[in-house]
Write a protein that holds these residues in place. Structure first.
Motif, short mmCIF file in Angstrom:
data_model
loop_
_atom_site.label_atom_id
_atom_site.label_comp_id
_atom_site.label_asym_id
_atom_site.label_seq_id
_atom_site.Cartn_x
_atom_site.Cartn_y
_atom_site.Cartn_z
N PRO A 1 5.13 0.35 0.19
CA PRO A 1 4.86 0.18 -1.23
C PRO A 1 5.72 -0.85 -1.96
O PRO A 1 5.35 -1.29 -3.05
N ASP B 1 0.85 -1.20 0.00
CA ASP B 1 0.00 0.00 0.00
C ASP B 1 0.87 1.24 0.00
O ASP B 1 2.10 1.15 -0.15
N ALA B 2 0.26 2.41 0.16
CA ALA B 2 1.01 3.66 0.09
C ALA B 2 2.08 3.75 1.18
O ALA B 2 3.16 4.31 0.97
#
Length: 410
Positions: A373, A369-370
């Motif tokens: 990453p 995810d952000a």
């Protein structure tokens, strides 16, 4: 990332490059053929990538040059490779994959150095984690930059003791010294920290020979195990998790080497939230490490995961700067007790046994995810840190009686 020394030796003056222009040749002796070749190949590229980086800037001002010799994961081939390296005038040898190989190398280096004063060799161990190498078989000429099995299991079981869903554990490991040690320390630690946990099965299998782990997964399922502890690496872990996915085993895996070549692809999304790793680095360390990993991936279309490569160049160059010499005898002395800043904080080469003391991380396999990453092997997944253990927590005692040159012992 310049190293800072805590050694008793005089610190190299800022800007001073005592060995400016000297080239240090290192040979990595490891598997470059057979089932484990993808791991050995990745690591050789890692050394060559960071040799280039550190040659541009290091406190000693030296240049690093790294070549590889294939040992086919064989102790006998390793001794031939060591002889070839010595014939080339190499004074620093590197090895990591396979503790059986490492044991042969420690013995051979000890004998060579005893018989050839003035031509000593230092062995830099980046991954062979049998605790004996810094205990009963410790050697002045051997330095380990990975955390050993006892350290990793100390951290792993400290995390596991607080997981109430762990009730029945299966131990599956490779049938050589490393696999035996993983099983031994898992049983010792769990009996001390979680005496309620049952060991419901234990298996050892041949190293780098099993192509289908389905029969092992069937035994694990039949045992009722909710958790598997394994020190498997390379194809032996990739094929194990592939068989678990295909066989519908939904328990948790506690591992040492999930991040290593082939395993992320074998896991895919099937192990999300169920596969844990203990290691001294992971895919989302932040800072300079992130930049290096991105560059490595772009250059080789491969993932960098052997962080001990960075430790080795950091410690070696600082020790050479402090010793104002590339002579292995002087550099070995300068590495003892050396503290440097590396990618995972301050690390120390413990003088008593030459075991690097460093933080360890527990990570879990999840969707990238952000915040986290980096996705190994373009899986869309990553290893997310869930717990960090500082050096003093994961450190384990040593029984090493170090014999130093000149007959002195610690």
């Amino acid at each position: 990332m310049l190293a800072s020394s805590g050694a008793a030796l005089a610190q190299a003056k800022p800007g001073a490059k005592p060995l400016a222009g000297e080239t240090i040749k290192l040979v990595r002796i490891d598997a470059l053929s057979g089932l484990m070749a993808p791991v050995g190949g990745n690591q050789l590229k890692s050394y060559q990538f960071f040799a280039e980086k550190f040659s541009v800037n290091n406190p000693a001002g030296v240049k690093f040059e790294v070549s590889g010799i294939d040992n086919k994961l064989s102790p006998t081939e390793t001794l031939n490779a060591l002889k070839a390296a010595l014939d080339q005038g190499v004074r620093y040898v590197i090895q990591g994959n396979g503790s059986s190989v490492a044991a042969a190398l420690i013995d051979a280096v000890n004998k060579h150095n005893e018989r050839n004063p003035g031509k000593e060799v230092v062995y830099l161990n980046d991954a062979a984690v049998d605790p004996d190498f810094t205990n009963s078989k410790c050697s002045y000429w051997h330095f380990r930059f990975d955390a050993d099995t006892s350290m990793k299991m100390e951290a792993l079981t400290t995390f596991m003791k607080d997981q109430p869903d762990i009730k029945k554990v299966y131990l599956l490991n490779q049938n050589y010294s490393h696999g035996h040690q993983v099983a031994k320390f898992a049983k010792e630690n769990l009996s001390r920290k979680r005496p309620d946990v049952q060991i419901v099965g234990e298996d050892l299998h041949p190293l780098a020979q099993v192509r289908d782990f389905a029969p092992y997964i069937a035994k694990i399922k039949a045992s009722g195990a909710d958790t598997v502890i394994t020190g498997n690496w390379g194809s032996d872990l990739s094929l194990l998790v592939k068989a678990a996915n295909e066989g519908g085993y939904n328990g948790k895996f506690y591992t040492y080497y999930t991040g290593v070549t082939g395993t992320p692809t074998a896991l895919g999304t099937g192990g999300a939230g169920r596969v844990y790793q203990v290691s001294y680095n992971h895919y989302n360390m932040g800072g300079q490490m992130d930049a290096w990993m991105k560059e490595f991936n772009q250059k080789f279309n491969d993932d960098f995961y052997t962080g001990s490569v960075i430790h080795i160049f950091t410690v070696l160059s600082q020790a050479m700067a402090n010793a104002k010499s590339s002579d292995p005898v002087k550099v070995a002395a300068a590495m003892e007790g050396l503290k440097v800043k590396s990618f995972n904080g301050e690390v120390e080469v413990r003088k008593a046994d030459h075991q690097l003391q460093q933080p360890l991380y527990i990570t879990v396999w999840q969707k990238a995810d952000a915040k986290f990453p980096y996705s190994p092997e373009k899986t869309g997944m990553t290893l997310v840190p869930v717990k960090e253990f500082p050096s003093y927590v994961s450190s384990t005692p040593t029984s090493c009686q170090m014999k130093r040159p000149g007959g002195a012992s610690s």
